[in-house]
Design a protein around this motif. Sequence first.
Motif, PDB file in Angstrom:
ATOM      1  N   UNK A 113       6.400 -34.219  53.016  1.00 39.62           N
ATOM      2  CA  UNK A 113       5.689 -32.951  52.849  1.00 39.62           C
ATOM      3  C   UNK A 113       5.622 -32.269  54.218  1.00 39.62           C
ATOM      4  N   UNK A 114       5.700 -30.952  54.211  1.00 42.39           N
ATOM      5  CA  UNK A 114       5.608 -30.197  55.455  1.00 42.39           C
ATOM      6  C   UNK A 114       6.950 -29.957  56.126  1.00 42.39           C
ATOM      7  N   UNK A 115       7.999 -30.620  55.675  1.00 47.75           N
ATOM      8  CA  UNK A 115       9.333 -30.400  56.244  1.00 47.75           C
ATOM      9  C   UNK A 115       9.848 -29.049  55.782  1.00 47.75           C
ATOM     10  N   UNK A 116      10.589 -28.351  56.644  1.00 45.27           N
ATOM     11  CA  UNK A 116      11.089 -27.012  56.289  1.00 45.27           C
ATOM     12  C   UNK A 116      12.064 -27.059  55.117  1.00 45.27           C
ATOM     13  N   UNK A 117      12.790 -28.155  54.977  1.00 42.98           N
ATOM     14  CA  UNK A 117      13.707 -28.293  53.841  1.00 42.98           C
ATOM     15  C   UNK A 117      12.900 -28.422  52.553  1.00 42.98           C
ATOM     16  N   UNK A 118      11.865 -29.222  52.607  1.00 44.77           N
ATOM     17  CA  UNK A 118      11.010 -29.398  51.427  1.00 44.77           C
ATOM     18  C   UNK A 118      10.364 -28.063  51.037  1.00 44.77           C
ATOM     19  N   UNK A 119      10.013 -27.252  52.041  1.00 41.49           N
ATOM     20  CA  UNK A 119       9.437 -25.934  51.768  1.00 41.49           C
ATOM     21  C   UNK A 119      10.464 -25.030  51.074  1.00 41.49           C
ATOM     22  N   UNK A 120      11.734 -25.113  51.474  1.00 42.81           N
ATOM     23  CA  UNK A 120      12.788 -24.323  50.827  1.00 42.81           C
ATOM     24  C   UNK A 120      12.958 -24.750  49.372  1.00 42.81           C
ATOM     25  N   UNK A 121      12.891 -26.044  49.112  1.00 40.57           N
ATOM     26  CA  UNK A 121      12.952 -26.543  47.734  1.00 40.57           C
ATOM     27  C   UNK A 121      11.759 -26.000  46.953  1.00 40.57           C
ATOM     28  N   UNK A 122      10.595 -25.981  47.583  1.00 41.39           N
ATOM     29  CA  UNK A 122       9.390 -25.456  46.942  1.00 41.39           C
ATOM     30  C   UNK A 122       9.525 -23.988  46.571  1.00 41.39           C
ATOM     31  N   UNK A 123      10.182 -23.198  47.425  1.00 42.63           N
ATOM     32  CA  UNK A 123      10.413 -21.776  47.095  1.00 42.63           C
ATOM     33  C   UNK A 123      11.277 -21.642  45.844  1.00 42.63           C
ATOM     34  N   UNK A 124      12.305 -22.455  45.765  1.00 43.95           N
ATOM     35  CA  UNK A 124      13.163 -22.433  44.570  1.00 43.95           C
ATOM     36  C   UNK A 124      12.369 -22.818  43.327  1.00 43.95           C
ATOM     37  N   UNK A 125      11.605 -23.903  43.428  1.00 38.40           N
ATOM     38  CA  UNK A 125      10.847 -24.390  42.277  1.00 38.40           C
ATOM     39  C   UNK A 125       9.826 -23.349  41.808  1.00 38.40           C
ATOM     40  N   UNK A 126       9.160 -22.712  42.759  1.00 40.18           N
ATOM     41  CA  UNK A 126       8.175 -21.684  42.400  1.00 40.18           C
ATOM     42  C   UNK A 126       8.861 -20.498  41.732  1.00 40.18           C
ATOM     43  N   UNK A 127      10.018 -20.097  42.265  1.00 42.77           N
ATOM     44  CA  UNK A 127      10.768 -18.987  41.673  1.00 42.77           C
ATOM     45  C   UNK A 127      11.193 -19.337  40.247  1.00 42.77           C
ATOM     46  N   UNK A 128      11.808 -20.513  40.070  1.00 41.77           N
ATOM     47  CA  UNK A 128      12.289 -20.915  38.745  1.00 41.77           C
ATOM     48  C   UNK A 128      11.135 -20.971  37.749  1.00 41.77           C
ATOM     49  N   UNK A 129      10.049 -21.589  38.135  1.00 43.65           N
ATOM     50  CA  UNK A 129       8.894 -21.685  37.235  1.00 43.65           C
ATOM     51  C   UNK A 129       8.384 -20.290  36.877  1.00 43.65           C
ATOM     52  N   UNK A 130       8.292 -19.415  37.859  1.00 39.32           N
ATOM     53  CA  UNK A 130       7.816 -18.055  37.604  1.00 39.32           C
ATOM     54  C   UNK A 130       8.715 -17.285  36.659  1.00 39.32           C
ATOM     55  N   UNK A 131      10.020 -17.415  36.850  1.00 40.12           N
ATOM     56  CA  UNK A 131      10.982 -16.734  35.971  1.00 40.12           C
ATOM     57  C   UNK A 131      10.834 -17.232  34.543  1.00 40.12           C
ATOM     58  N   UNK A 132      10.791 -18.539  34.377  1.00 39.14           N
ATOM     59  CA  UNK A 132      10.690 -19.116  33.030  1.00 39.14           C
ATOM     60  C   UNK A 132       9.356 -18.725  32.395  1.00 39.14           C
ATOM     61  N   UNK A 133       8.267 -18.796  33.143  1.00 40.09           N
ATOM     62  CA  UNK A 133       6.955 -18.425  32.596  1.00 40.09           C
ATOM     63  C   UNK A 133       6.932 -16.956  32.173  1.00 40.09           C
ATOM     64  N   UNK A 177       6.359 -15.605  28.426  1.00 41.82           N
ATOM     65  CA  UNK A 177       5.291 -14.648  28.133  1.00 41.82           C
ATOM     66  C   UNK A 177       5.848 -13.473  27.325  1.00 41.82           C
ATOM     67  N   UNK A 178       7.046 -12.998  27.697  1.00 47.64           N
ATOM     68  CA  UNK A 178       7.694 -11.923  26.935  1.00 47.64           C
ATOM     69  C   UNK A 178       7.970 -12.343  25.499  1.00 47.64           C
ATOM     70  N   UNK A 179       8.263 -13.627  25.304  1.00 47.49           N
ATOM     71  CA  UNK A 179       8.537 -14.136  23.950  1.00 47.49           C
ATOM     72  C   UNK A 179       7.270 -14.281  23.114  1.00 47.49           C
ATOM     73  N   UNK A 180       6.127 -14.274  23.759  1.00 46.52           N
ATOM     74  CA  UNK A 180       4.879 -14.460  23.034  1.00 46.52           C
ATOM     75  C   UNK A 180       4.478 -15.912  22.898  1.00 46.52           C
ATOM     76  N   UNK A 181       4.780 -16.698  23.909  1.00 44.85           N
ATOM     77  CA  UNK A 181       4.440 -18.121  23.905  1.00 44.85           C
ATOM     78  C   UNK A 181       3.017 -18.301  24.422  1.00 44.85           C
ATOM     79  N   UNK A 182       2.234 -19.135  23.735  1.00 41.69           N
ATOM     80  CA  UNK A 182       0.907 -19.506  24.230  1.00 41.69           C
ATOM     81  C   UNK A 182       1.072 -20.365  25.482  1.00 41.69           C
ATOM     82  N   UNK A 219       5.095 -23.722  20.657  1.00 42.26           N
ATOM     83  CA  UNK A 219       4.057 -22.936  21.352  1.00 42.26           C
ATOM     84  C   UNK A 219       4.127 -21.444  21.059  1.00 42.26           C
ATOM     85  N   UNK A 220       4.998 -21.052  20.159  1.00 34.99           N
ATOM     86  CA  UNK A 220       5.201 -19.636  19.866  1.00 34.99           C
ATOM     87  C   UNK A 220       4.148 -19.099  18.902  1.00 34.99           C
ATOM     88  N   UNK A 221       3.713 -17.902  19.172  1.00 38.15           N
ATOM     89  CA  UNK A 221       2.709 -17.263  18.308  1.00 38.15           C
ATOM     90  C   UNK A 221       3.349 -16.647  17.062  1.00 38.15           C
TER      91      UNK A 221
END
Length: 193
Positions: A114-134, A138-143, A186-188
Amino acid sequence: MDARPPVRERLLASATRLFDENSIRSVSADKVIADAGTTKVTFYRHFPSKDELVVAYLDAQLGRLQHALAAERETGRDACAVLLRLAAANGDVACRPGFRGCTFINAAAEYPAEGNVVRAAVGRYRAWLHGVVADLLDELGVDRPGVVADQLVMLRDGAMVHGYMGDPGAVTGQLVTAGRAIITAHLRGPLPS
């Protein structure tokens, strides 16, 4: 006059090819320097450490993914179609010759601290991917789109490992089938075709 690409681009191109063919940790800065046809002084002028080169490599991978998704969204496809395209793209990656697993999962395994700059770059990717999917969910109407995004990202991670360790030809179909089941649960309303 030198018709070659600028040194930073050559270093990054060499690193990308070598990291993709081998592993990040197994490729030394000296190997990248030799492959790019430059010197240590020039390398360290562009990248203060090998870790900074790895970050540039991962950020470039993320940039390509962000660009591809933006292009996909510009086509006017609905959220369901975009999620299906993401699953197909992951399947295509897992089926390509020489696939060694997800670039970002591999980087996280090679740089666990934790705290390594490489790990932080992986974290940016993971946050982006999760945000895109979420957002798509949400657009699909998933709870609870954030919770379902967690499940789909875990499914995707498993598919990437399966593509490397198991039958890459089955990745796309299985990813789509399992992803539909998770989303439908999970779809409404009804899932678009």
